[in-house]
Design a protein around this motif. Structure first.
Motif, PDB file in Angstrom:
ATOM      1  N   PHE A 125      36.526  32.030  49.092  1.00 31.68           N
ATOM      2  CA  PHE A 125      37.681  32.519  49.844  1.00 31.68           C
ATOM      3  C   PHE A 125      38.923  32.647  48.947  1.00 31.68           C
ATOM      4  O   PHE A 125      40.035  32.804  49.450  1.00 31.68           O
ATOM      5  N   GLY A 126      38.741  32.544  47.625  1.00 34.43           N
ATOM      6  CA  GLY A 126      39.890  32.623  46.712  1.00 34.43           C
ATOM      7  C   GLY A 126      40.831  31.445  46.866  1.00 34.43           C
ATOM      8  O   GLY A 126      42.028  31.555  46.621  1.00 34.43           O
ATOM      9  N   LEU A 127      40.283  30.311  47.275  1.00 41.01           N
ATOM     10  CA  LEU A 127      41.105  29.120  47.520  1.00 41.01           C
ATOM     11  C   LEU A 127      40.620  27.972  46.631  1.00 41.01           C
ATOM     12  O   LEU A 127      39.481  27.987  46.147  1.00 41.01           O
ATOM     13  N   ALA A 128      41.479  26.973  46.446  1.00 41.03           N
ATOM     14  CA  ALA A 128      41.096  25.842  45.583  1.00 41.03           C
ATOM     15  C   ALA A 128      41.894  24.589  45.916  1.00 41.03           C
ATOM     16  O   ALA A 128      43.000  24.659  46.447  1.00 41.03           O
ATOM     17  N   VAL A 129      41.305  23.433  45.589  1.00 47.87           N
ATOM     18  CA  VAL A 129      41.994  22.128  45.559  1.00 47.87           C
ATOM     19  C   VAL A 129      42.080  21.774  44.075  1.00 47.87           C
ATOM     20  O   VAL A 129      41.127  22.040  43.346  1.00 47.87           O
ATOM     21  N   PRO A 130      43.168  21.163  43.601  1.00 46.11           N
ATOM     22  CA  PRO A 130      43.185  20.737  42.196  1.00 46.11           C
ATOM     23  C   PRO A 130      42.109  19.679  41.936  1.00 46.11           C
ATOM     24  O   PRO A 130      42.229  18.552  42.404  1.00 46.11           O
ATOM     25  N   GLY A 131      41.041  20.068  41.239  1.00 47.10           N
ATOM     26  CA  GLY A 131      39.951  19.145  40.932  1.00 47.10           C
ATOM     27  C   GLY A 131      39.940  18.788  39.455  1.00 47.10           C
ATOM     28  O   GLY A 131      40.886  19.089  38.735  1.00 47.10           O
ATOM     29  N   GLY A 132      38.865  18.149  39.010  1.00 51.22           N
ATOM     30  CA  GLY A 132      38.791  17.694  37.622  1.00 51.22           C
ATOM     31  C   GLY A 132      38.323  18.793  36.681  1.00 51.22           C
ATOM     32  O   GLY A 132      37.937  19.874  37.130  1.00 51.22           O
ATOM     33  N   ILE A 133      38.344  18.523  35.389  1.00 51.78           N
ATOM     34  CA  ILE A 133      38.011  19.547  34.399  1.00 51.78           C
ATOM     35  C   ILE A 133      36.530  19.523  34.017  1.00 51.78           C
ATOM     36  O   ILE A 133      36.107  20.290  33.153  1.00 51.78           O
ATOM     37  N   VAL A 134      35.753  18.645  34.648  1.00 52.81           N
ATOM     38  CA  VAL A 134      34.298  18.650  34.467  1.00 52.81           C
ATOM     39  C   VAL A 134      33.694  18.762  35.875  1.00 52.81           C
ATOM     40  O   VAL A 134      34.047  17.978  36.761  1.00 52.81           O
ATOM     41  N   SER A 135      32.796  19.739  36.056  1.00 57.88           N
ATOM     42  CA  SER A 135      32.413  20.079  37.439  1.00 57.88           C
ATOM     43  C   SER A 135      31.495  19.046  38.079  1.00 57.88           C
ATOM     44  O   SER A 135      31.282  19.080  39.289  1.00 57.88           O
ATOM     45  N   THR A 136      30.971  18.109  37.293  1.00 61.51           N
ATOM     46  CA  THR A 136      30.051  17.108  37.843  1.00 61.51           C
ATOM     47  C   THR A 136      30.751  15.799  38.237  1.00 61.51           C
ATOM     48  O   THR A 136      30.093  14.844  38.661  1.00 61.51           O
ATOM     49  N   THR A 137      32.071  15.755  38.087  1.00 61.32           N
ATOM     50  CA  THR A 137      32.816  14.541  38.478  1.00 61.32           C
ATOM     51  C   THR A 137      32.903  14.455  40.008  1.00 61.32           C
ATOM     52  O   THR A 137      33.123  15.454  40.681  1.00 61.32           O
ATOM     53  N   GLY A 138      32.763  13.254  40.533  1.00 59.73           N
ATOM     54  CA  GLY A 138      32.783  13.053  41.982  1.00 59.73           C
ATOM     55  C   GLY A 138      34.174  13.232  42.565  1.00 59.73           C
ATOM     56  O   GLY A 138      35.170  12.799  41.980  1.00 59.73           O
ATOM     57  N   GLY A 147      43.741  11.964  40.597  1.00 59.39           N
ATOM     58  CA  GLY A 147      42.932  13.123  40.249  1.00 59.39           C
ATOM     59  C   GLY A 147      43.737  14.334  39.810  1.00 59.39           C
ATOM     60  O   GLY A 147      44.417  14.946  40.614  1.00 59.39           O
ATOM     61  N   PHE A 148      43.639  14.684  38.526  1.00 63.87           N
ATOM     62  CA  PHE A 148      44.357  15.874  38.046  1.00 63.87           C
ATOM     63  C   PHE A 148      43.406  16.817  37.317  1.00 63.87           C
ATOM     64  O   PHE A 148      42.348  16.405  36.838  1.00 63.87           O
ATOM     65  N   GLY A 149      43.813  18.065  37.200  1.00 67.35           N
ATOM     66  CA  GLY A 149      43.019  19.064  36.481  1.00 67.35           C
ATOM     67  C   GLY A 149      43.834  20.308  36.214  1.00 67.35           C
ATOM     68  O   GLY A 149      45.073  20.246  36.111  1.00 67.35           O
ATOM     69  N   HIS A 150      43.157  21.440  36.120  1.00 68.54           N
ATOM     70  CA  HIS A 150      43.812  22.672  35.678  1.00 68.54           C
ATOM     71  C   HIS A 150      44.803  23.258  36.686  1.00 68.54           C
ATOM     72  O   HIS A 150      45.535  24.175  36.349  1.00 68.54           O
ATOM     73  N   LEU A 151      44.809  22.768  37.906  1.00 70.14           N
ATOM     74  CA  LEU A 151      45.763  23.309  38.888  1.00 70.14           C
ATOM     75  C   LEU A 151      46.856  22.299  39.244  1.00 70.14           C
ATOM     76  O   LEU A 151      47.666  22.545  40.137  1.00 70.14           O
ATOM     77  N   THR A 152      46.880  21.175  38.544  1.00 69.16           N
ATOM     78  CA  THR A 152      47.785  20.082  38.929  1.00 69.16           C
ATOM     79  C   THR A 152      49.255  20.416  38.673  1.00 69.16           C
ATOM     80  O   THR A 152      50.129  20.003  39.430  1.00 69.16           O
ATOM     81  N   THR A 305      35.403  29.088  38.627  1.00 67.57           N
ATOM     82  CA  THR A 305      34.270  28.154  38.655  1.00 67.57           C
ATOM     83  C   THR A 305      33.665  27.991  37.251  1.00 67.57           C
ATOM     84  O   THR A 305      33.190  26.913  36.902  1.00 67.57           O
ATOM     85  N   ALA A 306      33.716  29.050  36.433  1.00 66.38           N
ATOM     86  CA  ALA A 306      33.177  28.962  35.061  1.00 66.38           C
ATOM     87  C   ALA A 306      34.093  28.106  34.194  1.00 66.38           C
ATOM     88  O   ALA A 306      33.634  27.293  33.380  1.00 66.38           O
ATOM     89  N   VAL A 307      35.402  28.297  34.373  1.00 65.78           N
ATOM     90  CA  VAL A 307      36.366  27.496  33.598  1.00 65.78           C
ATOM     91  C   VAL A 307      36.203  26.016  33.939  1.00 65.78           C
ATOM     92  O   VAL A 307      36.260  25.146  33.070  1.00 65.78           O
ATOM     93  N   GLN A 308      35.974  25.729  35.204  1.00 71.76           N
ATOM     94  CA  GLN A 308      35.815  24.346  35.657  1.00 71.76           C
ATOM     95  C   GLN A 308      34.581  23.685  35.033  1.00 71.76           C
ATOM     96  O   GLN A 308      34.492  22.461  34.985  1.00 71.76           O
TER      97      GLN A 308
END
Ligand code: FAD
Length: 460
Positions: A125-138, A147-152, A305-308
């Motif tokens: 949906f072109g939407l996001a929550v600021p998540g972590g920089i490794v996609s397998t992190t819980g 919790g910070f990442g590329h959108l923080t 999703t690829a960057v993440q």
């Protein structure tokens, strides 16, 4: 005292729907392990929950039999508190559904989800929550600690975007926590970690970002570290909040994208992500890309999703890991000396150390939660890593030397999600005295017996 043998598993079985895994089960080794291979613990029982009912049953069972309790979300925490010796692991890792409401811009996230699960659904949906920089992190442990990442820099920490959560407390009660319900609990779980109960559902606010961003890695040789670090300390504070820069120092991987003569050589790389307008993104990134001729510039337009998942391959489970981290007050000349000296002597080709630049919305958003130190922009994280079962002493010594060397440039404030088992003073340092005392008061209310103590523990 916890009972270490003779857990009456059958009693729990009668009211628990998921798998109950004991040491003789062929699934046990995998169920007992966590991401950090240096943690080798032997729980008496791993209870794989299929929903909130199982969590309530497991907490009640642990209380009746006075069992040591570990809670597992994604299992990524470096301290390894998602598993334990002799006790009960309440394992949420099988609960991985994400539901997005694109109209109200909310995501409803199960407690075993990893960030890849969330990004996959929200990006549709072109939407996001600021998540972590490794996609397998819980999502669970990450969000409960901040919790910070590329959108923080644009949208704050993950915990700033938590709207509500379902919590099973130490007395096996089910509560909802939000700005209007159990407000003290809601304050505490946004930064205070797993101290207050088992979170069985997360509701997040979503923002417009993606589905494409400008992002990737720009590698420079180690000799350029001093000038690049000087450039960054001047450039980052006035840079766009749509841009995130994580500066990574490590040995270059023997990958096709790195010129062969640099394989295994120390390098400094900027992991950059710009999530704003494409033309503006090119403009904002220009100073970073033209500052000097890089070894290789891999920045391009990519799916968010690829960057993440860009660095996922470097962070697979099954390795030994040792971390040290502190917020630093900047990158003065003395710090540059320490960083470049340790880049030259890094002991493992799997290790890195990085400086994440935060600020922006992370610093500006309301400070009304347990998350602390949001005004500090530079976060040093030393991620030392080596093959399972091989000698550790040199790697740990190098890590401690770098950490000690950087101490003069830190006020000793730390990010809770990067702590290992480092003692109570470091837990306090993650919150500062005022927030720590408030956390203690809330802990006394919701978990006076410290049932949830396998975490960065706030003692009741
Ligand atoms: C490779 C890697 C990359 C990382 N990248 C980032 C990053 O970009 N940004 C960042 O901020 N952090 C990052 N981290 C750190 C991360 O935030 C923490 O490791 C976090 O604890 C991971 O959450 P988890 O659910 O996977 O961990 P787990 O080990 O499952 O849980 C950690 C602790 O949280 C508590 N907990 C977990 N689930 C629940 C629940 N449902 N209810 C109550 N308590 C619970 C428990 O106390 C548990 O011991 C990274 C870690 C790794 C290993």
């Amino acid at each position: 005292m916890a009972i270490t043998t003779g857990i009456p598993v059958n009693e729990l079985r009668s009211r628990f729907r998921g798998a109950l895994i004991t040491p003789e089960d062929e699934r046990y080794e995998a169920a007992a392990a966590v991401w950090n291979g240096s943690i080798r613990r032997r729980p008496a029982l791993v209870a794989r929950c299929t929903g909130t009912a199982d969590v309530i049953a497991a907490v009640g069972f642990a209380r009746r039999h006075d069992l040591l309790v570990a809670v597992r979300g994604g299992g990524h925490n470096i301290a390894g508190n998602a598993t334990c010796d002799d006790g009960l692991v309440i394992d949420l890792s099988g609960l991985r559904t994400v539901r997005v409401d694109p109209v109200s811009r909310r995501a409803y996230v199960d407690p075993g989800c990893v960030w890849g699960d969330v990004d996959n659904e929200t990006q549709t949906f072109g939407l996001a929550v600021p998540g972590g920089i490794v996609s397998t992190t819980g999502v669970a442990g990450f969000t409960l600690g901040g919790g910070f990442g590329h959108l923080t820099r644009r949208f704050g920490f993950a915990s700033d975007n938590l709207v509500g959560a379902d919590v099973v407390t130490a007395d096996a009660r089910f509560l909802h926590a939000s700005a209007t319900e159990n407000e003290d609990l809601f304050w505490a779980i946004r930064g205070g970690g797993g101290n207050f109960g088992v979170v069985t559902a997360f509701e997040f606010r979503l923002h417009e970002a993606g589905p494409e961003v400008l992002g990737g890695l720009i590698f420079h040789p180690a000799e350029r570290a001093p000038s690049l670090l000087r450039f960054l300390r001047d450039y980052l504070p006035s840079s766009s909040e749509e841009l995130t820069v994580f500066t990574i120092m490590r040995k270059a991987p023997a990958a096709a994208f790195v010129p062969a003569q640099f394989h295994g050589q120390p390098v400094i790389a900027n992991l950059v992500v710009h999530s704003g307008d494409p033309t503006q993104a090119e403009r904002d990134l220009d100073p970073l890309r033209t500052f000097a001729e890089p070894l290789v510039d891999l920045v391009g337009r990519r799916p968010y999703t690829a960057v993440q998942a860009l660095t996922d391959a470097s962070w697979a489970p099954g390795f030994e890991n040792y971390w040290k981290s502190d917020y630093v007050v900047g990158i003065p000349e003395g710090a540059i000396d320490v960083l470049t000296e340790h880049l030259a002597t890094i002991t493992s080709p799997l290790s890195d150390f990085k400086i994440a630049y935060l600020g922006g919305a992370a610093a500006r958003l309301s400070d009304d939660s347990a998350l602390s130190h949001r005004n500090l922009c530079f976060l040093l994280n030393i991620n030392t890593r080596w093959p399972l079962g091989t000698a550790s002493a040199a790697h740990k010594e190098w890590t401690r030397s770098l950490f000690e060397g950087m101490k003069p440039f830190s006020e000793g404030k730390v990010y809770v999600n990067f702590l290992m088992d480092e003692g109570q003073d470091r837990v306090r340092a993650a919150y500062g005295p005022e927030k720590y005392e408030r956390l203690v008061a809330i802990k006394r209310r919701y978990d006076p017996d410290n049932v949830f103590r396998l975490n960065q523990n706030v003692k009741p």
